[in-house]
Design an enzyme around this catalytic site. Structure first.
Site: not given
Ligand code: C5P
Length: 301
Positions: A11, A137
């Protein structure tokens, strides 16, 4: 033994606004996600006696630290109280840590294939619940739409039903990568230091703006605030793209991908020629919109 193979597309974020840090450590966001035709290929084989195993084929890419496909498969099996007797093979094309959602799409594709193999046993919302546990995501990739407005920490989806096709290039700096966690932390620190209050868009207004011609878009990505001081590359690319009317450019996710889209392939071809001459130390990929179900030979679930 049965094997199902499907594409796991990437994406780009056409727009991304980040809210404040929540008590759970995540951030509320509002974003326009767009599915593109750069894709990994994921195969799942059910083997009666086997354990869960994974193999990943990636040309010139470093190994991925935490495998989102494994987490997805284990959560799926746990939900249905099954033994995950499966082998997953992934042929990776989507660069890692690029803001293109490769790991999330691979995980979503594993969930979609498993659900297909088990007779569509889980509803879409149950799959989204599992997907959100794997990564913010993942829910988008479980949806059908090429475009969606994404809110919450990534789990609230409003599909935008639009058959518009965009053409583009993505430009990935060869020597600049940043982890998602660090980009969020840097943004929080900068906002605190400079007393910047996050500005949030209204969803319907965002979708209305999206339906305008590309050359009228004023979308942005809040992560530019923290990435621009770390590398001059994005500002240099802005200057090049500004010479090509009808092309819209922005950063995808928390970087490092810079993407450019237009409504006509010809505009992108001219821009690409210029980028190849002017932009050093980057990898450029051609992209176009991916509308699920219109993707060619490989199965798309
Ligand atoms: O959910 P994902 O593994 O992609 O997120 C990686 C890091 O990005 C999380 O540990 C967090 O620190 C940050 N994050 C966030 N808010 C979001 C998505 C991700 O703070 N909406």
């Amino acid at each position: 033994m049965v094997t199902v193979t499907a594409l796991a597309p990437a994406k780009i974020n056409l727009h991304l606004a980040i809210g404040s840090r929540r008590d759970d450590g995540f951030h509320d966001l509002i974003s326009l996600f767009h599915l593109i035709d750069l894709a990994d290929t994921v195969s799942v084989t059910v083997e009666e006696s086997a354990q869960l195993s994974i193999s990943v084929e990636m040309e010139g890419m470093p190994p991925v630290a935490q495998n989102t496909m494994e987490v997805a498969a284990r959560l799926f099996a746990e939900t249905l109280q099954l033994t995950p007797s499966i082998h997953i093979h992934c042929k990776k094309v989507i660069p890692d840590q690029a803001g293109l959602g490769g790991g999330s799409s691979d995980a979503a594709t594993v969930l979609l294939i498993l659900n297909h193999l088990y007779g569509e046993i889980l509803s879409c919302s149950a799959l989204i619940d599992i997907g959100a546990k794997v990564g913010s995501d993942v829910p988008f990739f479980l949806g059908e739409s090429a475009y969606a407005c994404v809110e919450g920490r990534g789990e609230i989806l409003t599909p935008v039903n639009c058959d518009r096709s965009l053409y583009g290039v993505i430009v990935i700096p060869n020597e600049f990568r940043i982890s998602t966690g660090r980009a969020f932390a840097d943004l929080d620190a900068l906002r605190e230091k400079e007393k910047i209050v996050p500005r949030f868009d209204d969803k319907s207004e965002l979708i209305t703006r999206f339906l305008q011609p590309v050359d009228q878009w004023d979308f942005s990505n809040d992560f530019r605030l923290v990435l621009d001081p770390l590398t001059p590359i994005y500002k240099k690319l802005d200057v090049i793209v500004a010479q090509f009317p009808g092309c819209f450019s922005t950063l995808s996710g928390s970087g490092s991908t810079y993407c450019v889209v237009a409504e006509e392939q010809g505009k992108i071809d001219r821009l690409r020629t210029k980028l190849e001459k002017m932009a050093a130390n980057v990898t450029i990929y051609d992209i176009k919109s991916l509308h699920r179900g219109h993707s060619g030979d490989t199965v798309l679930l």
